[in-house]
Write a protein that holds these residues in place. Structure first.
Motif, PDB file in Angstrom:
ATOM      1  N   GLY A  98       0.826  -1.206   0.000  1.00  0.00           N
ATOM      2  CA  GLY A  98       0.000   0.000   0.000  1.00  0.00           C
ATOM      3  C   GLY A  98       0.853   1.247   0.000  1.00  0.00           C
ATOM      4  N   THR A  99       1.823   1.295  -0.912  1.00  0.00           N
ATOM      5  CA  THR A  99       2.796   2.384  -0.931  1.00  0.00           C
ATOM      6  C   THR A  99       2.104   3.741  -1.116  1.00  0.00           C
ATOM      7  OG1 THR A  99       3.106   2.255  -3.324  1.00  0.00           O
ATOM      8  CG2 THR A  99       4.522   0.855  -1.947  1.00  0.00           C
ATOM      9  N   PRO A 100       2.781   4.832  -0.748  1.00  0.00           N
ATOM     10  CA  PRO A 100       2.198   6.160  -0.975  1.00  0.00           C
ATOM     11  C   PRO A 100       1.795   6.390  -2.427  1.00  0.00           C
ATOM     12  CG  PRO A 100       4.085   6.334   0.486  1.00  0.00           C
ATOM     13  CD  PRO A 100       4.060   4.919  -0.004  1.00  0.00           C
ATOM     14  N   ALA A 101       2.570   5.849  -3.376  1.00  0.00           N
ATOM     15  CA  ALA A 101       2.224   6.026  -4.788  1.00  0.00           C
ATOM     16  C   ALA A 101       0.902   5.344  -5.112  1.00  0.00           C
ATOM     17  CB  ALA A 101       3.339   5.470  -5.673  1.00  0.00           C
ATOM     18  N   VAL A 102       0.705   4.127  -4.594  1.00  0.00           N
ATOM     19  CA  VAL A 102      -0.547   3.416  -4.841  1.00  0.00           C
ATOM     20  C   VAL A 102      -1.722   4.201  -4.275  1.00  0.00           C
ATOM     21  CG1 VAL A 102      -1.885   1.353  -4.265  1.00  0.00           C
ATOM     22  CG2 VAL A 102       0.505   1.126  -4.978  1.00  0.00           C
ATOM     23  N   GLU A 103      -1.596   4.674  -3.050  1.00  0.00           N
ATOM     24  CA  GLU A 103      -2.711   5.377  -2.416  1.00  0.00           C
ATOM     25  C   GLU A 103      -2.971   6.724  -3.083  1.00  0.00           C
ATOM     26  OE1 GLU A 103      -4.706   3.798  -0.421  1.00  0.00           O
ATOM     27  OE2 GLU A 103      -3.334   2.143  -0.828  1.00  0.00           O
ATOM     28  N   GLU A 104      -1.923   7.407  -3.482  1.00  0.00           N
ATOM     29  CA  GLU A 104      -2.091   8.691  -4.164  1.00  0.00           C
ATOM     30  C   GLU A 104      -2.849   8.506  -5.472  1.00  0.00           C
ATOM     31  OE1 GLU A 104       0.706  12.292  -6.001  1.00  0.00           O
ATOM     32  OE2 GLU A 104       1.626  10.557  -5.030  1.00  0.00           O
ATOM     33  N   TRP A 105      -2.459   7.487  -6.253  1.00  0.00           N
ATOM     34  CA  TRP A 105      -3.085   7.290  -7.551  1.00  0.00           C
ATOM     35  C   TRP A 105      -4.432   6.588  -7.446  1.00  0.00           C
ATOM     36  CZ3 TRP A 105      -2.129   9.950 -11.691  1.00  0.00           C
ATOM     37  CH2 TRP A 105      -0.907  10.652 -11.737  1.00  0.00           C
ATOM     38  N   ARG A 106      -4.693   5.930  -6.326  1.00  0.00           N
ATOM     39  CA  ARG A 106      -6.027   5.378  -6.105  1.00  0.00           C
ATOM     40  C   ARG A 106      -7.059   6.509  -6.158  1.00  0.00           C
ATOM     41  NH1 ARG A 106      -7.735   0.789  -3.687  1.00  0.00           N
ATOM     42  NH2 ARG A 106      -5.656   0.380  -2.828  1.00  0.00           N
ATOM     43  N   GLY A 107      -6.753   7.596  -5.477  1.00  0.00           N
ATOM     44  CA  GLY A 107      -7.673   8.728  -5.471  1.00  0.00           C
ATOM     45  C   GLY A 107      -7.801   9.385  -6.830  1.00  0.00           C
TER      46      GLY A 107
END
Length: 264
Positions: free
Chosen positions: A165-174
């Motif tokens: 659940g890296t910051p990149a994954v969470e950022e691009w999820r949104g």
């Protein structure tokens, strides 16, 4: 952000690095925008390059267009016009996924514009998962990214990034959840692109293919060996990275890219 009118489109782009640096153009993936290159652009700029990261049609802050006007061939013409309009001279052109399709077409069709081409998480072939991707493309055209986020994330990121659940994954999820239905037209053109293998025969531009070992969309050898063999280029693979290899492992990608530049 800066904007430029080229080829019937308004393209937004960011610039970084010293003004006298060798120009590098960054071309992003489907579903993403120039921000996927923030970390990589910083590394390349720190190494002394003048970095231009732009948004494709239907992405980021660039203009929106109907499906007929967002083919990979048209995006390639956009990229060529972008280089020419800004009078960049010959550039290193780096693309991830969709951007890699553009990079390879520029190498084959407009070699006079390039110092080199780098295709990351990409392919020189026709879509090998056409039937699997077609239903997703239809849903995107109906409702955009909101209810398709998880499947898009699985396509675009590797298992290491997803499980952590890296910051990149969470950022691009949104950001993916906010995509409008016009993204379906872009996705349709991506999966219905033509192959570029034959056009790359005898390519005079130095080509580097970089793959992520966890790529769910274009796993090796599609994203590395096959491109290198078609173009007479070279390839490298990056561990713990999926389809968005330049976003997931920017430091490793920068190391390979800068070595590629230095060898030319």
């Amino acid at each position: 952000m800066n904007t430029i009118q080229v080829n019937g489109a308004r393209l937004s782009y960011a610039v970084s690095g010293p003004e006298d640096g060798t120009p590098v153009v960054l071309s992003h993936s489907l579903f993403f925008d120039h921000r996927m290159f923030d970390a990589l652009a910083e590394l390349l700029a720190y190494a002394g390059h003048r970095v231009f990261a732009y948004d494709h049609r239907n992405h980021g802050e660039s203009s929106t267009h109907p499906r007929a006007e967002v083919s990979v061939d048209i995006l390639t013409e956009d990229a060529a016009a972008f280089i020419e309009e800004l009078q960049l001279g010959r550039v290193h052109f780096l693309g991830n996924s969709l951007g890699g399709f553009v990079a390879l077409r520029l190498a084959a069709r407009r070699p006079e514009l390039l110092l080199s081409a780098v295709a990351m998480g990409s392919s020189a072939e026709e879509e090998h998962q056409l039937e699997a991707f077609a239903p997703l493309v239809e849903r995107l055209a109906d409702i955009g990214g909101s209810e398709n986020t998880d499947i898009v994330l699985y396509i675009m990121f590797g298992d290491t990034s997803l499980s952590a659940g890296t910051p990149a994954v969470e950022e691009w999820r949104g950001r993916i959840a906010e995509l409008k239905p016009n993204i379906g037209g872009s996705a349709y053109q991506v999966i219905h692109r033509s192959r570029i293998v034959e056009e790359l025969n005898g390519c005079t531009v130095p080509v580097l293919a970089i793959s992520g070992t966890e790529d769910h969309a274009y796993p090796p050898p599609i994203s590395d060996v096959n491109i290198a063999e078609a173009s007479g280029g070279s390839y490298r693979s990056v561990e713990a990275a999926g389809h968005s290899v330049s976003l997931e492992q920017p430091a490793a990608v920068a190391e390979h890219v800068l070595a590629h530049f230095s060898a030319i």
